[in-house]
Write a protein that holds these residues in place. Structure first.
Motif, PDB file in Angstrom:
ATOM      1  N   VAL A  26      19.107   2.687 -15.567  1.00 26.33           N
ATOM      2  CA  VAL A  26      17.768   3.212 -15.313  1.00 26.33           C
ATOM      3  C   VAL A  26      16.737   2.238 -15.874  1.00 26.33           C
ATOM      4  O   VAL A  26      16.836   1.816 -17.027  1.00 26.33           O
ATOM      5  N   ARG A  27      15.754   1.895 -15.058  1.00 19.51           N
ATOM      6  CA  ARG A  27      14.755   0.909 -15.455  1.00 19.51           C
ATOM      7  C   ARG A  27      13.427   1.571 -15.808  1.00 19.51           C
ATOM      8  O   ARG A  27      13.125   2.661 -15.339  1.00 19.51           O
ATOM      9  N   VAL A  28      12.652   0.867 -16.599  1.00 16.61           N
ATOM     10  CA  VAL A  28      11.292   1.288 -16.925  1.00 16.61           C
ATOM     11  C   VAL A  28      10.349   0.143 -16.588  1.00 16.61           C
ATOM     12  O   VAL A  28      10.624  -1.016 -16.929  1.00 16.61           O
ATOM     13  N   LEU A  29       9.272   0.459 -15.891  1.00 15.67           N
ATOM     14  CA  LEU A  29       8.249  -0.531 -15.554  1.00 15.67           C
ATOM     15  C   LEU A  29       6.912  -0.046 -16.095  1.00 15.67           C
ATOM     16  O   LEU A  29       6.462   1.048 -15.753  1.00 15.67           O
ATOM     17  N   ILE A  30       6.294  -0.848 -16.950  1.00 10.71           N
ATOM     18  CA  ILE A  30       4.968  -0.552 -17.492  1.00 10.71           C
ATOM     19  C   ILE A  30       3.945  -1.354 -16.698  1.00 10.71           C
ATOM     20  O   ILE A  30       3.974  -2.576 -16.705  1.00 10.71           O
ATOM     21  N   VAL A  31       3.069  -0.657 -15.996  1.00 12.95           N
ATOM     22  CA  VAL A  31       2.073  -1.319 -15.146  1.00 12.95           C
ATOM     23  C   VAL A  31       0.736  -1.372 -15.885  1.00 12.95           C
ATOM     24  O   VAL A  31       0.262  -0.349 -16.395  1.00 12.95           O
ATOM     25  N   GLU A  32       0.122  -2.559 -15.916  1.00  8.47           N
ATOM     26  CA  GLU A  32      -1.099  -2.784 -16.691  1.00  8.47           C
ATOM     27  C   GLU A  32      -2.221  -3.306 -15.797  1.00  8.47           C
ATOM     28  O   GLU A  32      -2.503  -4.504 -15.763  1.00  8.47           O
ATOM     29  N   PRO A  33      -2.877  -2.412 -15.074  1.00  8.24           N
ATOM     30  CA  PRO A  33      -3.969  -2.855 -14.200  1.00  8.24           C
ATOM     31  C   PRO A  33      -5.223  -3.208 -14.991  1.00  8.24           C
ATOM     32  O   PRO A  33      -5.485  -2.666 -16.066  1.00  8.24           O
ATOM     33  N   GLY A  34      -6.012  -4.108 -14.397  1.00  2.88           N
ATOM     34  CA  GLY A  34      -7.351  -4.363 -14.887  1.00  2.88           C
ATOM     35  C   GLY A  34      -8.301  -3.405 -14.195  1.00  2.88           C
ATOM     36  O   GLY A  34      -8.002  -2.211 -14.051  1.00  2.88           O
ATOM     37  N   ALA A  35      -9.425  -3.910 -13.719  1.00  2.28           N
ATOM     38  CA  ALA A  35     -10.433  -3.052 -13.081  1.00  2.28           C
ATOM     39  C   ALA A  35     -10.133  -2.903 -11.591  1.00  2.28           C
ATOM     40  O   ALA A  35     -10.191  -3.888 -10.840  1.00  2.28           O
ATOM     41  N   PHE A  36      -9.817  -1.691 -11.167  1.00  2.00           N
ATOM     42  CA  PHE A  36      -9.532  -1.380  -9.765  1.00  2.00           C
ATOM     43  C   PHE A  36     -10.449  -0.255  -9.299  1.00  2.00           C
ATOM     44  O   PHE A  36     -10.939   0.536 -10.107  1.00  2.00           O
ATOM     45  N   ARG A  37     -10.634  -0.159  -8.003  1.00  2.00           N
ATOM     46  CA  ARG A  37     -11.516   0.863  -7.431  1.00  2.00           C
ATOM     47  C   ARG A  37     -10.789   2.195  -7.313  1.00  2.00           C
ATOM     48  O   ARG A  37     -10.377   2.601  -6.226  1.00  2.00           O
ATOM     49  N   THR A  38     -10.668   2.870  -8.441  1.00  2.00           N
ATOM     50  CA  THR A  38      -9.916   4.121  -8.507  1.00  2.00           C
ATOM     51  C   THR A  38     -10.753   5.273  -9.061  1.00  2.00           C
ATOM     52  O   THR A  38     -10.197   6.213  -9.614  1.00  2.00           O
TER      53      THR A  38
END
Length: 276
Positions: free
Chosen positions: A173-185
């Motif tokens: 089982v894998r874990v992915l940590i996503v680290e976005p900057g500034a997005f239009r959300t």
């Protein structure tokens, strides 16, 4: 992981959650799209057809979490990817924040994500495959004036997730940590909590507050492209533990890491002089 994956995604009414659901459906996968108000998911149902189901999920309600996981298993028979995306922003100096505000933020951004993770992990571990995608932020690696509460929640999520990745690796089982900057959300709009203001802090947090008020709809990041990048990494044989998204995230995280290295080197002699 099977070719046709089953996704359980929190916070699908807008932003990254919605775009991830659309991207997964476009890839031929199946999706359990969740939100606190499922009527806001009507467009996903219209787009996804038989490939999508919806469930009410409030990450601060353990019974709601368990019910959504059970519904996913009942509808699709398994879960391959769980995405902890539900959350919102917060701006305010540490002194400006009430403890109730801080606790409420942590309930959603940290404890809620952990609740969902713990509900799904036994199923992934038993099937010997799967991925947990934790939607963090470049604010999970560095902090700035006015974002202390938000970054605290993301720091906590990243610390737990790094340990979780090592704990689950033997089970496939894998874990992915996503680290976005500034997005239009909608991060700077209705999804941003604003604390009370103490005038004295204008000197240190005024710029942050002004940026928050001006950012919504002007951020450089495209959530659809972010979703495509996440889908690609989830399908990789040797994915990274952390995935920065956006030029601003890459630039700022790299600069922060270089500052940390420089400070560690500068004080190494004193730091290592404390041994017996």
């Amino acid at each position: 992981m099977t070719r046709e994956r089953v996704w359980l995604i929190t916070g699908c009414s807008a932003g990254f959650g919605r775009e991830l659901a659309l991207a997964a459906l476009a890839a031929g996968d199946r999706v359990m799209a969740t939100a606190r108000k499922t009527e806001r998911l009507a467009d996903l149902v219209a787009t996804g057809g038989d490939g999508v189901r919806t469930a009410t999920l409030d990450v601060t309600d353990p019974a709601s979490v368990e019910a959504a996981v059970a519904a996913t298993l009942a509808e699709f028979g398994r879960i391959d990817v769980v995405v902890n995306n539900a959350g919102h922003g917060s701006v305010g100096a540490v002194e400006e924040l009430t403890m109730a505000e801080l606790r409420a933020l942590m309930e959603v951004m940290f404890f809620g994500a952990v609740e969902v993770t713990k509900a799904v992990v036994p199923h992934l571990r038993a099937q010997g495959s799967g991925a947990i995608v934790q939607m963090s932020s470049m604010g999970g690696r560095l902090s700035m004036p006015g974002f202390g509460a938000y970054c605290a929640a993301k720091f906590a999520l990243e610390g737990l997730s790094e340990a979780l990745a090592a704990e689950l690796a033997p089970f496939g089982v894998r874990v992915l940590i996503v680290e976005p900057g500034a997005f239009r959300t909608e991060f700077g709009g209705q999804r941003m909590h604003r604390s009370r203001e103490i005038e004295a802090y204008h000197v240190s947090t005024g710029g942050t507050r002004a940026a928050v008020e001006a950012m919504d709809g002007t951020q450089p990041g495209d959530p659809a492209k972010a979703a495509a990048a996440i889908l690609r990494v989830v399908g990789e044989e040797n994915p990274p533990l952390r995935l920065a998204l956006g030029r601003d995230a890459v630039t700022n995280i790299r600069a922060h890491n270089e500052r940390l290295r420089s400070e560690l080197d500068e004080w190494e002699e004193l730091s290592t002089s404390t041994e017996l």
